[in-house]
Motif scaffolding. Structure first.
Motif, PDB file in Angstrom:
ATOM      1  N   SER A  40       8.807  44.343 102.075  1.00 13.45           N
ATOM      2  CA  SER A  40       9.304  42.983 102.285  1.00 13.45           C
ATOM      3  C   SER A  40       9.830  42.376 101.003  1.00 13.45           C
ATOM      4  CB  SER A  40       8.217  42.100 102.881  1.00 13.45           C
ATOM      5  OG  SER A  40       7.195  41.935 101.936  1.00 13.45           O
ATOM      6  N   SER A  41       9.595  43.043  99.878  1.00 19.83           N
ATOM      7  CA  SER A  41      10.230  42.534  98.673  1.00 19.83           C
ATOM      8  C   SER A  41      11.734  42.739  98.787  1.00 19.83           C
ATOM      9  CB  SER A  41       9.671  43.214  97.431  1.00 19.83           C
ATOM     10  OG  SER A  41       9.872  44.599  97.527  1.00 19.83           O
ATOM     11  N   LYS A  42      12.116  43.695  99.630  1.00 20.76           N
ATOM     12  CA  LYS A  42      13.524  43.938  99.904  1.00 20.76           C
ATOM     13  C   LYS A  42      13.961  43.135 101.110  1.00 20.76           C
ATOM     14  CE  LYS A  42      15.052  47.351  97.337  1.00 20.76           C
ATOM     15  NZ  LYS A  42      15.384  46.454  96.295  1.00 20.76           N
ATOM     16  N   ASN A  43      13.032  42.716 101.826  1.00 21.03           N
ATOM     17  CA  ASN A  43      13.192  42.471 103.228  1.00 21.03           C
ATOM     18  C   ASN A  43      12.830  41.037 103.460  1.00 21.03           C
ATOM     19  OD1 ASN A  43      12.355  42.193 105.850  1.00 21.03           O
ATOM     20  ND2 ASN A  43      11.404  44.195 105.913  1.00 21.03           N
ATOM     21  N   PHE A  44      13.731  40.293 104.026  1.00 24.52           N
ATOM     22  CA  PHE A  44      13.490  38.856 104.046  1.00 24.52           C
ATOM     23  C   PHE A  44      12.462  38.430 105.052  1.00 24.52           C
ATOM     24  CE2 PHE A  44      17.589  40.395 103.356  1.00 24.52           C
ATOM     25  CZ  PHE A  44      18.061  40.765 104.606  1.00 24.52           C
ATOM     26  N   SER A 286      23.485  59.452  96.744  1.00 24.75           N
ATOM     27  CA  SER A 286      23.110  58.237  97.468  1.00 24.75           C
ATOM     28  C   SER A 286      22.841  57.099  96.493  1.00 24.75           C
ATOM     29  CB  SER A 286      21.845  58.500  98.289  1.00 24.75           C
ATOM     30  OG  SER A 286      21.249  57.275  98.634  1.00 24.75           O
ATOM     31  N   PRO A 287      23.407  55.934  96.751  1.00 21.89           N
ATOM     32  CA  PRO A 287      23.142  54.815  95.843  1.00 21.89           C
ATOM     33  C   PRO A 287      21.771  54.199  96.071  1.00 21.89           C
ATOM     34  CG  PRO A 287      24.618  54.123  97.590  1.00 21.89           C
ATOM     35  CD  PRO A 287      24.356  55.586  97.799  1.00 21.89           C
ATOM     36  N   TRP A 288      21.109  54.542  97.176  1.00 27.92           N
ATOM     37  CA  TRP A 288      19.817  53.898  97.419  1.00 27.92           C
ATOM     38  C   TRP A 288      18.611  54.808  97.283  1.00 27.92           C
ATOM     39  CZ3 TRP A 288      23.797  52.958 101.178  1.00 27.92           C
ATOM     40  CH2 TRP A 288      23.855  53.864 102.226  1.00 27.92           C
ATOM     41  N   ASN A 289      18.837  56.090  97.235  1.00 23.88           N
ATOM     42  CA  ASN A 289      17.702  56.971  97.028  1.00 23.88           C
ATOM     43  C   ASN A 289      18.066  58.040  96.021  1.00 23.88           C
ATOM     44  OD1 ASN A 289      15.451  56.178  98.565  1.00 23.88           O
ATOM     45  ND2 ASN A 289      16.484  56.821 100.437  1.00 23.88           N
ATOM     46  N   GLU A 290      17.371  58.034  94.914  1.00 23.71           N
ATOM     47  CA  GLU A 290      17.689  59.006  93.896  1.00 23.71           C
ATOM     48  C   GLU A 290      17.420  60.410  94.436  1.00 23.71           C
ATOM     49  OE1 GLU A 290      16.602  59.381  89.278  1.00 23.71           O
ATOM     50  OE2 GLU A 290      16.461  57.376  90.153  1.00 23.71           O
ATOM     51  N   GLY A 654      15.456  52.059  99.613  1.00 20.49           N
ATOM     52  CA  GLY A 654      14.832  52.123  98.297  1.00 20.49           C
ATOM     53  C   GLY A 654      15.016  50.862  97.483  1.00 20.49           C
ATOM     54  N   LYS A 655      15.545  51.029  96.280  1.00 21.96           N
ATOM     55  CA  LYS A 655      15.651  49.906  95.348  1.00 21.96           C
ATOM     56  C   LYS A 655      16.943  49.123  95.525  1.00 21.96           C
ATOM     57  CE  LYS A 655      15.133  52.187  91.457  1.00 21.96           C
ATOM     58  NZ  LYS A 655      14.938  53.605  91.749  1.00 21.96           N
ATOM     59  N   LEU A 656      17.777  49.528  96.450  1.00 22.15           N
ATOM     60  CA  LEU A 656      19.088  48.887  96.599  1.00 22.15           C
ATOM     61  C   LEU A 656      18.946  47.378  96.777  1.00 22.15           C
ATOM     62  CD1 LEU A 656      22.167  49.785  97.017  1.00 22.15           C
ATOM     63  CD2 LEU A 656      21.729  49.211  99.403  1.00 22.15           C
ATOM     64  N   SER A 657      19.722  46.620  96.029  1.00 20.64           N
ATOM     65  CA  SER A 657      19.666  45.165  96.155  1.00 20.64           C
ATOM     66  C   SER A 657      21.042  44.636  96.546  1.00 20.64           C
ATOM     67  CB  SER A 657      19.250  44.536  94.826  1.00 20.64           C
ATOM     68  OG  SER A 657      20.287  44.716  93.894  1.00 20.64           O
ATOM     69  N   TYR A 658      21.077  43.369  96.919  1.00 24.55           N
ATOM     70  CA  TYR A 658      22.359  42.758  97.261  1.00 24.55           C
ATOM     71  C   TYR A 658      23.321  42.846  96.081  1.00 24.55           C
ATOM     72  CZ  TYR A 658      20.330  40.919 101.539  1.00 24.55           C
ATOM     73  OH  TYR A 658      19.749  40.803 102.769  1.00 24.55           O
ATOM     74  N   ASP A 659      22.752  42.702  94.877  1.00 27.46           N
ATOM     75  CA  ASP A 659      23.613  42.771  93.704  1.00 27.46           C
ATOM     76  C   ASP A 659      24.268  44.134  93.582  1.00 27.46           C
ATOM     77  OD1 ASP A 659      23.277  40.176  92.809  1.00 27.46           O
ATOM     78  OD2 ASP A 659      21.316  40.660  91.953  1.00 27.46           O
ATOM     79  N   ASP A 660      23.502  45.189  93.874  1.00 32.56           N
ATOM     80  CA  ASP A 660      24.077  46.527  93.821  1.00 32.56           C
ATOM     81  C   ASP A 660      25.238  46.632  94.799  1.00 32.56           C
ATOM     82  OD1 ASP A 660      22.077  47.149  92.062  1.00 32.56           O
ATOM     83  OD2 ASP A 660      20.754  48.016  93.588  1.00 32.56           O
ATOM     84  N   LEU A 683      30.162  37.369 101.705  1.00 32.78           N
ATOM     85  CA  LEU A 683      29.067  37.369 102.679  1.00 32.78           C
ATOM     86  C   LEU A 683      27.785  37.901 102.060  1.00 32.78           C
ATOM     87  CD1 LEU A 683      30.268  38.567 106.183  1.00 32.78           C
ATOM     88  CD2 LEU A 683      29.734  36.275 105.389  1.00 32.78           C
ATOM     89  N   VAL A 684      27.938  38.965 101.261  1.00 35.90           N
ATOM     90  CA  VAL A 684      26.741  39.524 100.611  1.00 35.90           C
ATOM     91  C   VAL A 684      26.131  38.471  99.695  1.00 35.90           C
ATOM     92  CG1 VAL A 684      25.816  41.420  99.248  1.00 35.90           C
ATOM     93  CG2 VAL A 684      27.800  41.801 100.695  1.00 35.90           C
TER      94      VAL A 684
END
Lengths: 698, 186
Positions: A40-44, A286-290, A654-660, A683-684
């Motif tokens: 949920s740290s990723k997840n609103f 993959s940009p979200w999972n190394e 994974g660690k992907l954020s809106y900023d990424d 929108l992002v």
């Protein structure tokens, strides 16, 4: 047996809880809790469990996740209202019911008690032991809030409905031996009535089918993945509308593939015109999972030159029920259709059928050359009455068939805001009707309008079964995109029943996950079965599918079989094992054909590219200039897929954020002639700043 | 967030603990689970009448709770919500498993006096187990847990009168004589 005996029967012999079982359960729950927090740290908003709990009664209006802020506001109010006084009397083993004027007290003295609440808690804590002996007020205050949150709490209090009755408080004495909080009477408060009805957003009433994300699959267990393509875009427009109005969309409203496919991509076209399209395969990190890789499959259908376009026989089936009487519905719809008219040829025919109470023909088939008549008919439409969608559909199909052009495009375009609530309301009956009609050569497209009553699932089902596109139109711009700019893909099908099957190579890939396409999964045997319906590709349509794969740590050079499925000792394709991640197969039928054709291509290591600009970076040695990284289109679609998954909860990202996502999309914007990609980036940004659960203030 | 000692935390009420758990406080969550484990187990046991299954159900419910807690919206009492979680977990369990009536073990039915009474009890329980899910839910909550029809209506998300109807149906099927006083309960 009488009442008493039944009671005994139900309640006797319940064993005491087992300490070990309890410990295990608590520990497992705590581990899950830690996981959930990470997510949920990723997840609103966490997984909407309440939704799942109620899935048997999901038809009832739900206040959904996007309302959680309001609901939590309500919860805080409730806490203030529960400043009720529970008394635990000495030696009381039975349930004590006390009626108190708690609500009124709570409401009128809220400011004061709020300020005191913290002290009260501490006072309670210090005298826990005394509690069992004397009746003592038990404060159940809300967490002391300061500043804004406090003001909003007061506001909520004012807005809350006065409760019809004081809450019943029962203090229960736990019988369990190992009660952790023995001195704490369990306050069971039915505070339902004291709850303010949170002023929830209309969107909560929009219906979306809940579909679980496609799971990660093991190649060894399930090497083959099969799905139907999906060219719908309605999910993206709906989400855009939501974000622009300041709410995060319901997770079920997010269909990642539709978001990705909203954008146009210039994937390679087939050299040979005999084929309607060809797949372009790119493998990138993959940009979200190394360590993971993405297999990106892009398909671009050829476009039909304006002069070569077949004649169109279109029936506009327009919902004129009362609910359409809103600025973003009927008026927008009329303007949208007028735009479409401009892009039609003079000898195309248009008819208009309305449905509201009684289905009626508002315009008999009319040549587009008589544009004034069509526009007059459109303008005369007014909204009112109920919605008899099924009747309307019947009439529309009859009109289309009466005017059928075997070599042309025959299509019913349904424009509505939601339900068909009169006539055939049986979802399945309607579906099978459209399915039967499809065989006659009349296809169906669905345009969704407005929100508040939007029935996404119905739209999807209808369009999918009618060989059509479901698009959601939230503004004139979108109408232009769907009906003018992409008119040819909306109207002219160049290939139907397009299915994709990928067989992964267990020597190279240990796990895979298809991003999106949850509603389009097919059984692997359906791939070769031409009777099984699948999605269609219109002229110029671009379709993208992305797999998230986990490569095997080291690729073995020799393997007993090509993909390990064969039990024979001889390797089927030893040369392929280390060079291919998998094998892509595509089946499609030509618009009038009944037998499918097959296109195949290996997903080879050679197609691998870094997820970076195509420009050759300084210092790197590139064989061919400007083909260093994956193309802008690939990277942009990956960014959109990332955003979609984040909106869905970011379970796999994974660690992907809106900023990424923003950075990735910025770098892959390309020409962007209509500004759609720039709009996406905005929108992002909006989603990023949108409030998540307001639990950070506590 | 004000710092609370563990003892103070123990004294927080459910809604306060939920709010803290939602904010990521694992200790608050732990206290909640421990506080309600017995209640959950009791309900699960009454549903399936088998200790091991009840432990499984309770454990699953606890795990579900970890993710579900953020969606508790305080519209009903936490315990009501929890009952629902347990019952749904139990129903899932029941759907996945063999008919619970076959799992009636010795420990589950221990009527102190007489073989005959024991058999009657066993028979009665088998009938309870065979009730439709909703009737069983209503019966266990009203007669088993002593909740009012109103409270059960909240848990089952239906009208009070529907709960009364479920109970009525269940009684009919179990051959229980209707107690006039009970009829007006809730």
């Amino acid at each position: 047996m009488d009442e008493r005996q039944l009671k005994d029967l139900l309640n006797n012999d319940v064993p005491a809880t087992d300490g070990n079982a309890r410990k295990r359960a608590v520990n497992l729950a705590l581990a899950e809790f830690a996981d959930a927090q990470k997510d949920s740290s990723k997840n609103f908003q966490g997984k909407g469990f309440w939704t799942r709990l109620t899935d048997r009664s999901n038809q009832t209006p739900r206040r959904d996740k996007m309302n959680s802020k309001l609901v939590y506001g309500g919860m805080a109010t409730a806490m203030a209202l529960i400043l009720a006084v529970g008394a635990t009397l000495p030696h009381m083993n039975n349930t004590a019911t006390l009626r108190t004027g708690a609500i009124q007290n709570g409401a009128s003295s809220a400011p004061g008690s709020m300020g005191l609440s913290k002290d009260k808690v501490e006072a309670d804590a210090s005298s826990t032991l005394a509690m069992a002996e004397m009746a003592k007020p038990m404060a159940a205050p809300a967490e002391a809030k300061k500043g804004d949150s406090f003001n909003s709490l007061l506001k909520n209090l004012k807005e809350s409905q006065p409760a019809p009755a004081a809450p019943v408080m029962e203090s229960m004495v736990m019988t369990g031996a190992a009660n952790i909080a023995p001195a704490m009477p369990m306050g069971r408060m039915m505070v339902m009535d004291a709850m303010p009805q949170p002023g929830y957003h209309d969107v909560g009433r929009d219906k979306f089918e809940h579909v679980e994300d496609s799971p990660v699959k093991q190649v060894k267990a399930e090497p083959v993945s099969t799905f139907s393509i999906d060219v719908d875009t309605s999910s993206y427009s709906f989400i855009r509308k939501q974000l622009n109005s300041g709410v995060l969309p319901q997770k079920d409203a997010v269909r990642v593939e539709e978001m990705v496919n909203y954008f146009d991509y210039n994937y390679a076209l087939p050299e040979d015109k005999a084929e309607p399209f060809k797949p372009s395969v790119t493998v990138t990190p993959s940009p979200w999972n190394e360590g993971h890789k993405l297999v990106h499959i892009g398909i671009k259908g050829y476009d039909i030159a304006a002069t070569a376009k077949p004649r169109s026989n279109l029936v506009f089936l327009i919902d004129t029920s009362g609910s359409m009487n809103e600025q973003d519905k009927l008026p927008l719809l009329k303007n949208s259709f007028k735009m479409l008219l401009d892009s039609l040829k003079a000898d195309d025919t248009v008819s208009i059928v309305t449905y509201a109470g009684n289905a009626g023909i508002a315009l008999e088939p009319t040549k587009v050359s008589d544009k004034a008549k069509i526009i007059a008919a459109l303008d005369s439409l007014g909204a009112g009455g109920g919605t008899a969608g099924a009747e309307g559909i019947r009439t529309a199909y009859q009109l289309a068939e009466s005017n059928l052009d075997k070599n042309g495009v025959n299509r019913v375009i349904l424009a509505t805001d939601g339900d068909f609530n009169i006539g055939i309301t049986d979802h399945n009956e309607l579906k099978s009707f459209i399915e039967r009609e499809r065989a006659s050569g009349v296809f169906l497209s669905v345009l969704g309008f407005g929100q508040g009553n939007y029935n996404d699932q119905m739209m999807q089902d209808l369009a999918q079964n009618g060989n059509g596109v479901a698009a959601y139109i939230d503004n004139l711009n979108e109408a232009r995109k769907v009906l003018v700019q992409e008119a040819s893909s909306t109207l002219f099908t160049i290939a139907k029943d397009v299915k994709i099957q990928v067989e992964f190579n267990p020597a190279m890939v240990s796990e895979y996950r298809l991003v999106g396409y949850e509603t389009r999964a097919l059984a692997k045997e359906d791939f070769n079965n031409d009777k099984v319906d699948a999605g269609d590709i219109g002229a110029g349509h671009a379709v993208t599918a992305i797999y998230d794969i986990t490569p095997v740590g080291t690729a073995p050079s020799v393997d007993p079989s090509r993909y390990g499925a064969s039990t024979s000792a001889a390797p089927a394709r030893p040369e392929a094992t280390a060079l291919e991640y998998g094998f892509l197969k595509l089946r499609y039928k030509l618009p009038n054909g009944d037998t499918s054709k097959l296109i195949t291509t290996p997903i080879s290591v050679a197609g691998e590219k870094p997820l970076a600009s195509t420009k050759c970076p300084a210092g790197a040695e590139c064989l061919v200039a400007d083909s260093f990284g994956a193309s802008d289109d690939v990277r942009f679609s990956v960014a959109v897929a990332g955003f979609g998954q984040l909106l869905k909860g970011g379970k796999y990202t994974g660690k992907l954020s809106y900023d990424d996502v923003i950075v990735m999309a910025q770098g892959a914007k390309g020409d962007d002639p209509y500004g759609y990609r720039a709009e996406f980036i905005n929108l992002v940004r909006l989603a990023k700043t949108m409030p998540a659960l307001p639990n950070t203030e506590q | 967030m004000p710092r609370h000692t563990d003892k103070m935390m123990q004294n927080l009420d459910d809604n306060q603990l939920v709010a803290r758990a939602c904010a990521g406080d694992s200790r608050a969550f732990e206290i909640l689970v421990e506080r309600h484990y017995d209640r959950m187990f009791r309900m699960a046991f009454k549903w399936c009448r088998n200790r091991e299954s009840a432990e499984d159900i309770t454990q699953n419910a606890c795990i579900k709770l970890a993710r579900a807690i953020s969606s508790f919206k305080g519209r009903a009492a936490f315990t009501s919500w929890l009952y629902r979680l347990v019952i749904n977990t139990a129903i899932d369990w029941q759907r996945q498993n063999v008919k619970p009536t076959e799992e009636l073990g010795d420990e589950t039915v221990a009527v102190p006096a007489g073989v005959e009474e024991k058999m009657i009890a066993e028979e009665g329980l088998a009938k309870v187990m065979a009730l439709p899910e909703k009737e069983k839910t209503a019966l266990l909550l009203v007669l088993g847990e002593g909740l009012s029809h109103k409270e059960v209506a909240v848990i089952m998300e239906c009208k009070e009168s529907t709960v009364s109807w479920y109970i009525f149906e269940a009684r009919k099927k179990l051959g229980v004589k209707t107690d006039k006083k009970e009829r007006h309960h809730g």
